[in-house]
Design an enzyme around this catalytic site. Structure first.
Site, PDB file in Angstrom:
ATOM      1  NE  ARG A 182      -1.547   0.917   3.917  1.00 47.38           N
ATOM      2  CZ  ARG A 182      -0.812   1.850   4.534  1.00 47.38           C
ATOM      3  NH1 ARG A 182      -0.885   3.117   4.148  1.00 47.38           N
ATOM      4  NH2 ARG A 182      -0.017   1.521   5.538  1.00 47.38           N
TER       5      ARG A 182
ATOM      6  NE  ARG B 216     -14.026 -24.136  23.426  1.00 40.95           N
ATOM      7  CZ  ARG B 216     -14.658 -25.072  24.156  1.00 40.95           C
ATOM      8  NH1 ARG B 216     -14.013 -25.669  25.158  1.00 40.95           N
ATOM      9  NH2 ARG B 216     -15.906 -25.413  23.878  1.00 40.95           N
ATOM     10  NE  ARG B 217     -18.813 -18.677  22.944  1.00 41.04           N
ATOM     11  CZ  ARG B 217     -20.125 -18.803  22.855  1.00 41.04           C
ATOM     12  NH1 ARG B 217     -20.906 -17.837  23.361  1.00 41.04           N
ATOM     13  NH2 ARG B 217     -20.661 -19.865  22.289  1.00 41.04           N
TER      14      ARG B 217
ATOM     15  CB  CYS C 105      -1.104  -3.517  12.101  1.00 37.54           C
ATOM     16  SG  CYS C 105      -0.900  -2.300  10.782  1.00 37.54           S
TER      17      CYS C 105
ATOM     18  CB  SER D 202      -0.275  -5.827   8.117  1.00 45.85           C
ATOM     19  OG  SER D 202       0.766  -5.129   7.461  1.00 45.85           O
ATOM     20  CB  CYS D 203       3.970  -7.895  11.372  1.00 46.67           C
ATOM     21  SG  CYS D 203       5.288  -7.620  12.574  1.00 46.67           S
ATOM     22  CG  ASP D 204       7.614  -1.893   9.911  1.00 49.67           C
ATOM     23  OD1 ASP D 204       8.700  -2.494   9.892  1.00 49.67           O
ATOM     24  OD2 ASP D 204       7.529  -0.652   9.832  1.00 49.67           O
TER      25      ASP D 204
ATOM     26  CG  LEU E  80      12.484  -7.722   7.371  1.00 52.98           C
ATOM     27  CD1 LEU E  80      13.708  -8.591   7.078  1.00 52.98           C
ATOM     28  CD2 LEU E  80      12.773  -6.805   8.561  1.00 52.98           C
ATOM     29  CE1 TYR E  81       6.361  -1.216   3.952  1.00 53.64           C
ATOM     30  CE2 TYR E  81       6.650  -1.472   6.319  1.00 53.64           C
ATOM     31  CZ  TYR E  81       5.834  -1.283   5.223  1.00 53.64           C
ATOM     32  OH  TYR E  81       4.477  -1.170   5.399  1.00 53.64           O
TER      33      TYR E  81
END
EC number: 2.1.1.45
Length: 264
Positions: free
Chosen positions: A21, A126-127, A146, A167-169, A208-209
């Protein structure tokens, strides 16, 4: 935090190059998990210095249900500046979803208060889940969540937590995310009179960017040091009454900070 370095190595060796993105470009893997025993030290990366003050203030800001960066700015925390509008607003991001998830009837659900009550009354449920991924409000958010949702688990008098991060930077964001949710687990455990179990981190698009590769190589050249200790100095009346001064990080001896650009 050898696990963190192993993840970086895995991405470099097994990842695929993808567009994203932000237009920066990443090297990415899909699906990865790490587990940290919180009784054996606080999982704060030591191969570079991490700004624990920002991590604590951001977590307290989430727990306030706040979505304006004024509190962060007042405490010299700039990590959300790039996404805020001219008034400092971010839309219904994490704090709003955690504390006031809107319902069709016009009411709101305080997921944090609810999950703590459930841990106390139904520890085997479990909730025990808190979600920030509100599909109906994603288009109103400055940045889609994220770290999307997390689940608590009680066994043998210990509280564990698993986070799913869509999503992980890995270079910039992940050290913050691990420390933040480890601290949240400590706070919830204290409020529920439970010992500490594990923090389990699960990543979706884990990347990794492309403009973090030199920094990653530098970090991989460093040897991890012993984990620090995080102490909560008092038990307030509720999860919402913690103050910055209630947390004490000791024996943190990291390598020097490594600067890297943020992909917006």
């Amino acid at each position: 935090m050898q696990q963190y370095l192993d993840l970086m190595k895995h991405i470099l060796a097994e990842g695929v190059d993808k567009s994203d993105r932000t237009g920066t470009g990443t090297r990415s893997v899909f699906g990865y998990q790490m587990r940290f025993d919180l009784s054996k030290g606080f999982p704060l990366v030591t191969t570079k210095k991490c700004h624990m003050r920002s991590i604590i203030h951001e977590l307290l800001w989430f727990l306030k249900g706040d979505t304006n960066i004024a509190y962060l700015r007042d405490n010299k925390v700039s990590i959300w500046d790039e996404w805020a509008d001219e008034n400092g607003d971010l839309g219904p991001v994490y704090g709003a979803q955690w504390r006031s998830w809107p319902t069709q009837s016009g009411d709101a659900i305080d997921q944090i208060a609810q999950v703590i009550a459930q841990i106390k009354s139904q520890p085997d449920s479990r909730r025990l889940i808190v979600s920030a991924w509100n599909v109906g409000e994603l288009d109103k958010m400055a940045l889609a969540p994220c770290h999307a949702f997390f689940q608590f688990y009680v066994a043998d008098g210990k509280l564990s937590c698993q986070l799913y991060q869509r999503s992980c930077d890995v270079f910039l964001g992940l050290p913050f995310n691990i420390a933040s949710y480890a601290l949240l687990t400590m706070m919830v455990a204290q409020q529920c009179d439970l010992a500490l179990g594990d923090f389990v981190w699960t990543g979706g698009d884990t990347h990794l960017y492309s403009n973090h590769m030199e920094q990653t190589a530098l970090q991989l050249s460093r040897e991890p040091r012993p984990l620090p200790t995080m102490t909560i100095l008092r038990k307030p009346a509720s999860i919402f009454d913690y103050q910055f001064e209630d947390f004490e990080l000791t024996n943190y001896d990291p390598h020097p900070h490594i600067k890297a650009p943020v992909a917006v």
